[in-house]
Design a protein around this motif. Sequence first.
Motif, mmCIF file in Angstrom:
data_model
loop_
_atom_site.group_PDB
_atom_site.id
_atom_site.type_symbol
_atom_site.label_atom_id
_atom_site.label_comp_id
_atom_site.label_asym_id
_atom_site.label_seq_id
_atom_site.Cartn_x
_atom_site.Cartn_y
_atom_site.Cartn_z
ATOM 1 N N TRP A 96 14.734 8.048 -8.918
ATOM 2 C CA TRP A 96 15.179 9.413 -8.652
ATOM 3 C C TRP A 96 14.066 10.453 -8.557
ATOM 4 C CZ3 TRP A 96 17.719 7.134 -13.107
ATOM 5 C CH2 TRP A 96 17.073 7.357 -14.330
ATOM 6 N N GLU A 141 21.447 14.563 -5.353
ATOM 7 C CA GLU A 141 21.458 15.154 -6.698
ATOM 8 C C GLU A 141 21.700 16.652 -6.615
ATOM 9 O OE1 GLU A 141 18.652 15.669 -10.694
ATOM 10 O OE2 GLU A 141 17.777 14.871 -8.838
ATOM 11 N N ASP A 143 21.884 20.218 -8.988
ATOM 12 C CA ASP A 143 21.500 20.813 -10.272
ATOM 13 C C ASP A 143 22.730 21.448 -10.905
ATOM 14 O OD1 ASP A 143 20.227 21.980 -12.429
ATOM 15 O OD2 ASP A 143 19.495 23.693 -11.272
ATOM 16 N N TRP A 178 25.035 12.681 -7.961
ATOM 17 C CA TRP A 178 24.702 12.652 -9.379
ATOM 18 C C TRP A 178 24.031 13.941 -9.829
ATOM 19 C CZ3 TRP A 178 19.838 11.866 -12.086
ATOM 20 C CH2 TRP A 178 18.714 11.963 -11.270
ATOM 21 N N SER A 179 23.947 14.069 -11.154
ATOM 22 C CA SER A 179 23.239 15.192 -11.766
ATOM 23 C C SER A 179 22.843 14.789 -13.179
ATOM 24 C CB SER A 179 24.125 16.445 -11.797
ATOM 25 O OG SER A 179 23.382 17.563 -12.267
ATOM 26 N N HIS A 180 22.096 15.669 -13.837
ATOM 27 C CA HIS A 180 21.634 15.383 -15.197
ATOM 28 C C HIS A 180 22.008 16.547 -16.111
ATOM 29 C CE1 HIS A 180 19.171 12.720 -17.709
ATOM 30 N NE2 HIS A 180 18.894 13.815 -18.390
ATOM 31 N N SER A 220 24.482 10.901 -19.356
ATOM 32 C CA SER A 220 23.415 10.105 -19.955
ATOM 33 C C SER A 220 23.950 9.564 -21.280
ATOM 34 C CB SER A 220 22.163 10.956 -20.152
ATOM 35 O OG SER A 220 22.471 12.139 -20.865
ATOM 36 N N ARG A 236 24.615 6.610 -17.143
ATOM 37 C CA ARG A 236 23.217 6.184 -17.210
ATOM 38 C C ARG A 236 22.793 6.145 -18.675
ATOM 39 N NH1 ARG A 236 23.320 10.496 -13.899
ATOM 40 N NH2 ARG A 236 22.084 11.679 -15.407
#
Length: 392
Positions: A96, A141, A143, A178-180, A220, A236
Amino acid sequence: MDLTSSVPSACHIASTRSPFATLAVDHDAIAHNTALVATTAAVPVMAVVKADGFGLGMAQVARTAVRGGAIALGVATVDEALSLRSSGITARVLAWLVDPLSDLADAIRLGVELGCSTVTLLEAIVAEARALGITARVHLEIDTGLSRSGADPGSWERLCRAAAEHERFGAVRVVGIWSHLARANESHPSATASAVDAFTDAAVVAAEAGLTPEVLHLASSGAALAHPSTRFSLVRVGQALFGVQPVDGRHYPLRPVLRLTSRVVQLRRVPAGTSVSYGGGYRTATETTLALIPLGYADGIPRLAGDRAEVMLRGRRCRVVGRVSMDQLIVDAGPVSSDVAEGDEVVLIGDPDAGEPGLAEWAHWAETIPQEIMTGFGPRVQREHRGAARVA
């Protein structure tokens, strides 16, 4: 006179040497932790093995995680993904942290899936894919509040529409959105609520642009265990894979994965008032025995842990005293009549349930997080991979 006649052969040296430090990696624990998260989250798991498997050995950890039930692997860089491929690992891999100067051609050719958050990067991927005649697999991705990587919400629709256009001509296939999360370690539902809303909105925009990704992934480790609304179709898992508790104030039945041991190489009996290590800031309060341990900050022992950390020696906790040096640290082994001997094993990081210092304690002593401790172990620390779940 033949000066080489008394020199031991390299084979003899290698067969008799004993490393100053051993980092034992428990693959049974990795498999257990992978299965635990998969069961709890009730969705498939991507095992995150970036940074050389958090310092424990990327290929070895990856094989065990896949055997333990992970359906995919996550890494930061393209080089890490290519290293997995060169190790013979054929599992699905996402990289990524990608830019147009990365080795996009080899990644695409070897089926590595690429994270993408800008139109500029998307165009670079498309150009390489067209040159190869291969459809590149990408994860777009967005934000959702971390303000790190990911497309700004204002540019998200443009990115999705550009990706959909390139999909129609076969250059790319958007297989993931996806994102975090910025606050996955917090237990309260409000910590992730705004990110979930933003991610859900982003998925709607992608669908309206004509994209039909195979997976949506936001969670996560901490969110996978504590925040059901974040799980979507894939989670993840990084720190939890290695037994690190990922949610503040909660304890999950994760097993510790690593065990760091060394040995006493020298003992010194000293009177009260003896200054210890550089600067002389620590002085012994009583007569005592000082034990020299051949590990220092070059090996990943945090310098800040001096006068704070503890190790296990002869079944008891002993304090690290004085400043940690580059190659050595000093432990107060107790009274002059101590039963400690040169060659005794020293457990620096072990099983907290057995009373040994744990990874979380070392992070506390060093005023950091367990992941920084794990990824800091140097090359002089020998890795040993153990357990029935280990894949040879």
